[in-house]
Scaffold this motif. Structure first.
Motif, short mmCIF file in Angstrom:
data_model
loop_
_atom_site.label_atom_id
_atom_site.label_comp_id
_atom_site.label_asym_id
_atom_site.label_seq_id
_atom_site.Cartn_x
_atom_site.Cartn_y
_atom_site.Cartn_z
N GLU A 206 -8.46 -6.00 -11.60
CA GLU A 206 -9.61 -5.11 -11.47
C GLU A 206 -9.31 -3.73 -12.05
O GLU A 206 -10.15 -3.12 -12.70
N ASP B 259 -18.24 1.22 -3.89
CA ASP B 259 -18.95 0.05 -4.41
C ASP B 259 -18.52 -0.27 -5.83
O ASP B 259 -18.23 -1.42 -6.16
N ARG C 203 -12.03 -2.59 -0.79
CA ARG C 203 -12.34 -3.40 0.40
C ARG C 203 -12.02 -2.61 1.67
O ARG C 203 -10.87 -2.41 2.03
N ARG D 108 -15.11 -1.64 -5.93
CA ARG D 108 -14.92 -2.72 -4.95
C ARG D 108 -13.68 -2.48 -4.08
O ARG D 108 -12.78 -3.32 -3.99
#
Lengths: 344, 530
Positions: B461, B408, B413, B411
């Motif tokens: 990110e 989480d 995927r 992130r």
């Protein structure tokens, strides 16, 4: 296989890869179990006694040695290694066990061993010899970086030779009832060695599935460099699996002597190939990192059912190796097919 | 001007290759949908897109590895079905993959003409083989001995062998997949010169790259893919980095490296002026597998303070990775000392380094960082099994909780934490590697090429995470071959050359030119940096 195989691994993929029913994938994944069931059904239809309780225990007692060796071999193959020495270590350890039990006049085939603690010492000696042999192999493989195939090929020759030197060609027989207990008696309906086999399967399964050790074994087999850079003691881990395999071979040496009532130079000859076949049929990858004890159990049973079913049907026993060979190749092929399906 | 001429020339000619409405499905995924493009002789077409955008699928269709489900491919105006790599090769389409298809144990000439050696029936005509190879290498303007064994060549030289091989096959279309990913800037400049040469000889080139500045250096037109579809096609004259990025990700990106974060951090660091968490003094090592007397590291000294991002730049082979591995205990060092929190330590294994609070994100995530056959959860737990277990039993509940938290937070995927890492895209794999180390809360994190080969979205990110970590007080040593990344992210930069630290640059003095000057030892680097 590499970077972004056809964008399947791409950002759009995950949500959409809902598993659909794919018969070939399922067939590949459960090929050994399906083989096992099909064979059992065929043999039972030809010979209803095949499905009897008696035959069930008989079959397990016929195959416990392969089964225990295969548990140890699974650990080795999971790291990407191989142990060709198990049959030879088994023979040597069996002779050592017999000699320890009989004490100073162990060449005297007229008198049985003293029983009691002598048997316990014999079993311990066999296990220690096996584990010691495994430690030597593991050291050469993990520390000296000699390929496992080469080291254990050397072991295959050397331990058989050691057995020959020790026995001078003569089998050791005549054992006490205490000694024979471990190979030929029963606990309830179950033969004692089959109970030991079951204990090995359960222990092996739990160890691989739930312990940090088991996880580390999968990691070392899957990617040794990544495992080392994640802080795992890869050298120690690799050594350990040969100790486990050697330990299993040592114990089997004792159990087989106990079951047959004789320690012989030729004991366990050629077992390494059957055991490796059982592990591979069970879906463990020879490249390491993938596989399970349950698969190995299925692989062992498959070979056992095949042997016994063919015997019941009076098939020429020389056909067995041919059929096993075909099944090994076929099950690995189906496994690969299933993996390719899964990856698209 | 050159581009204008090319543009004019292109109008006059018919395309060499035309791809029309090509689609390709894989189970559960539409990898390509109605993609069309054209390539003309004598032009370089840039093909860009994030990982998973469909570049590789398209390339594999053009090389005959995959068959499209729909659409048409026209070569020289004739509809063509490319049903095998061999056939594509015979039709003049050559592909140079990121991972070369060379036989490392054979010589240059044997590789170039493998399977097609000039012969007299059964015997190879070695002298003829050499002559033809020399001719090809001359055409390329490459100084290479045809008898050299490929294993001993640098990555750049091996790439030249691949190109020579393509030429020997009479290639008319050369497709290059991330050709500069393992090259230094100087080597890349040499490659561009060769590509220009191919262009002049009328060959068409499809150039796939993540690095936008290269697209502007070498391409005439750019085709952008996104999610398997054509996102846009631009002549270079109309393209700007911003426009391309917007087409790639479907949204504009701000400044990639968020320099304001670094500025804020520098101020904070100046205020606190903390004691270094890591000090390296006079580190040295001699001898490699190939050459026992080669100087690998010599007199390397530097320090890292908590909350600081220090860039480690230099050419490939200058000793950057070797420093990382020595500090992490992955390789031994012979001279010098390492201090953690002011205490002298002797790091003998990665295990020891982890206990000291040091983490390493290695340069090759597939070979060095991940066990691809294991699940995300199992990979994340690997470096902290002792913390996640009791009496040797893995606490699966704790491990699952950790995995969910990290997935989480970063992130990643993925449909599930039980997904095998093998099935993730490059960017998500890299996030798993970083997550694995974040979970350990290291004091010192060494990141070797933290964003190599991942798409721009994931890159941003990862950079955000690095800023966050530094803000939390982690000292980060970042090794990178991408100069914009070094310049954008670092509070200060150490530049290596030939195993030594050639110099240190403060953030305000850090430019790509200054780094190249130190890395190459050449004062005027206008040529090399171009």
């Amino acid at each position: 296989m590499t970077t972004e195989t056809g964008a399947v691994a791409g950002t759009v993929a995950p949500e959409q890869t809902k598993r659909r029913f794919d018969p070939i994938e399922l067939l590949g994944r459960f090929a050994p179990v399906i083989f096992l069931i099909v064979l059992a059904v065929i043999f039972t239809s030809q010979q209803p006694a095949f499905a009897s309780e008696q035959n069930f225990w008989f079959l397990l007692r016929q195959n416990f040695v392969y089964g225990i060796l295969a548990v140890g071999m699974t650990f080795v193959i999971l790291t990407g290694g191989i142990d060709l020495s198990v049959g030879s270590v088994l023979a040597f350890a069996g002779l050592v066990a017999a000699a320890v039990a009989k004490g100073s006049n162990w060449r005297d085939v007229g008198n049985p061993d003293a029983g009691g603690t002598a048997v316990l010492l014999a079993a311990l000696a066999a296990m220690a010899v096996g584990a010691g042999a495994g430690l030597i192999h593991g050291f050469a493989i993990a520390k000296l970086k000699v390929p496992a195939f080469v080291v254990t090929l050397g072991g295959l020759a050397a331990w058989r030779g050691a057995a020959q030197v020790m026995s001078q060609g003569q089998p050791i027989n005549k054992f006490s009832d205490d000694y024979r207990y471990w190979g030929s008696q029963f606990i309830g309906p179950a033969p004692v060695p089959v109970v030991i086999f079951a204990a090995f399967v359960i222990t092996g399964y739990l160890a691989l599935r739930f312990t940090t050790y088991g996880r580390s074994i999968y990691a070392v087999g899957g990617n040794p460099e990544a495992a080392r850079l994640s802080g795992l003691n890869t050298t120690g881990l690799i050594m350990s699996v040969y100790v486990i395999s050697g330990f299993c071979a040592g114990l089997c040496g004792f159990l087989l002597t106990s079951r047959l009532g004789a320690a012989e130079v030729v004991a366990g000859q050629g077992y390494e190939l059957i055991v490796i076949a059982a592990v591979v049929i069970g879906g463990t990858s020879l490249f390491g990192g993938e596989g399970s004890i349950l698969g190995t159990l299925v692989g062992t049973l498959l070979i056992g059912v095949l042997n016994s079913g063919l015997a019941i049907n009076n098939v020429n026993p020389y056909f067995q190796p041919i059929i096993i060979g075909v099944i090994v190749v076929l099950s690995v092929y189906l496994d690969q097919l299933a993996k390719r399906r899964r990856r698209g | 001007m050159v581009q204008d001429e090319t543009a004019r020339a292109i109008e006059l000619r018919s395309p060499l290759l035309r791809v029309e409405q090509v689609s390709k499905h894989f189970p559960g995924v539409l990898a390509l949908q109605d993609v069309s493009l054209e390539v003309y002789p004598g032009e370089v077409l840039g093909l860009v897109g994030e990982n998973g955008a469909g570049k590789s699928t398209l390339m594999k269709i053009l090389s005959g590895v995959y068959q499209p489900d729909g659409g048409q491919i026209t070569l020289d105006g004739k509809p063509t079905v490319l049903h095998s790599p061999r056939q594509a090769q015979d039709l003049g389409i050559s592909i140079i993959y990121q991972e070369f298809n060379l036989m490392p144990n054979l010589s240059v000439e044997e590789n170039v003409f493998v399977g097609r050696e000039p012969n007299t029936g059964k015997f190879v005509r070695w002298r003829e083989l050499r002559r033809q190879t020399e001719q090809l290498l001359d055409q390329l303007g490459v100084q290479l001995h045809p008898g050299a064994i490929v294993r001993d060549l640098s990555v750049a030289e091996q790439q030249m062998v691949e190109i020579a091989k393509a030429l020997s096959l009479n290639a008319r279309l050369v497709i290059m997949d991330e050709p500069t990913s393992a090259l230094t800037d100087t080597e890349a400049a040499a490659l561009f010169a060769i590509i220009r040469g191919l262009k002049e000889r009328g060959l068409a080139v499809i150039y796939i790259s993540h690095r936008l500045e290269e697209i502007f250096t070498i391409c005439d037109r750019v085709t952008v893919l996104r999610d398997g579809q054509l996102a846009g096609e631009l002549p270079l004259a109309e393209a700007t980095p911003d426009r391309i990025v917007r087409l790639m990700v479907g949204r504009p990106l701000g400044d990639l490296f968020r320099p304001e974060e670094a500025e804020r951090r520098l101020e904070a660091l100046a205020e606190r002026s903390q004691a270094p968490v890591l000090e390296v003094r006079g580190l040295g090592r001699t001898g490699t597998v190939q050459d026992a007397s080669a100087l690998v590291l010599e007199d390397v000294s530097f320090s890292l303070r908590p909350g600081e991002i220090v860039g480690l730049a230099g050419l490939v082979g200058s000793g950057r990775t070797e420093i990382a591995r020595a500090i992490f205990g992955a390789d031994d060092y012979e001279r010098g000392e390492i201090l953690v929190d002011g205490q002298q330590v002797r790091v003998r294994s990665p295990r020891g380094a982890i206990h000291l609070g040091i983490g390493l994100v290695p340069e090759d995530r597939k070979l060095q960082a991940l066990v691809l056959s294991l699940a995300i959860r199992e990979n994340l737990g690997l470096s902290m099994l002792d913390r996640l277990s009791r009496f040797g039993i893995v606490r699966l509940g704790a491990e699952r909780a950790l995995a969910r938290r990290m997935v989480d937070a970063l992130r990643v995927r993925t449909p599930s934490i039980e997904q095998k890492v093998l099935n993730l895209s490059g960017g998500n794999q890299q996030k798993v590697v970083i997550a694995k180390w974040l979970a350990l809360h290291p004091k010192i994190l060494i990141m070797d090429e933290p964003t190599r080969g991942i798409d721009i979205g994931a890159k941003t990110e990862v950079h955000g995470l690095m800023h966050q970590l530094a803000a939390d007080g982690v000292a980060i040593l970042m090794i990178s071959s991408e100069l914009p990344e070094i310049v954008g992210m670092s509070d200060r930069v150490l530049v290596m050359r030939k195993g030594r630290i050639a110099g240190e640059l403060a953030r305000r003095d850090t430019t790509q030119e200054a780094i190249m000057a130190l890395a190459t030892g050449v004062a005027n680097t206008a040529v090399a940096a171009a």
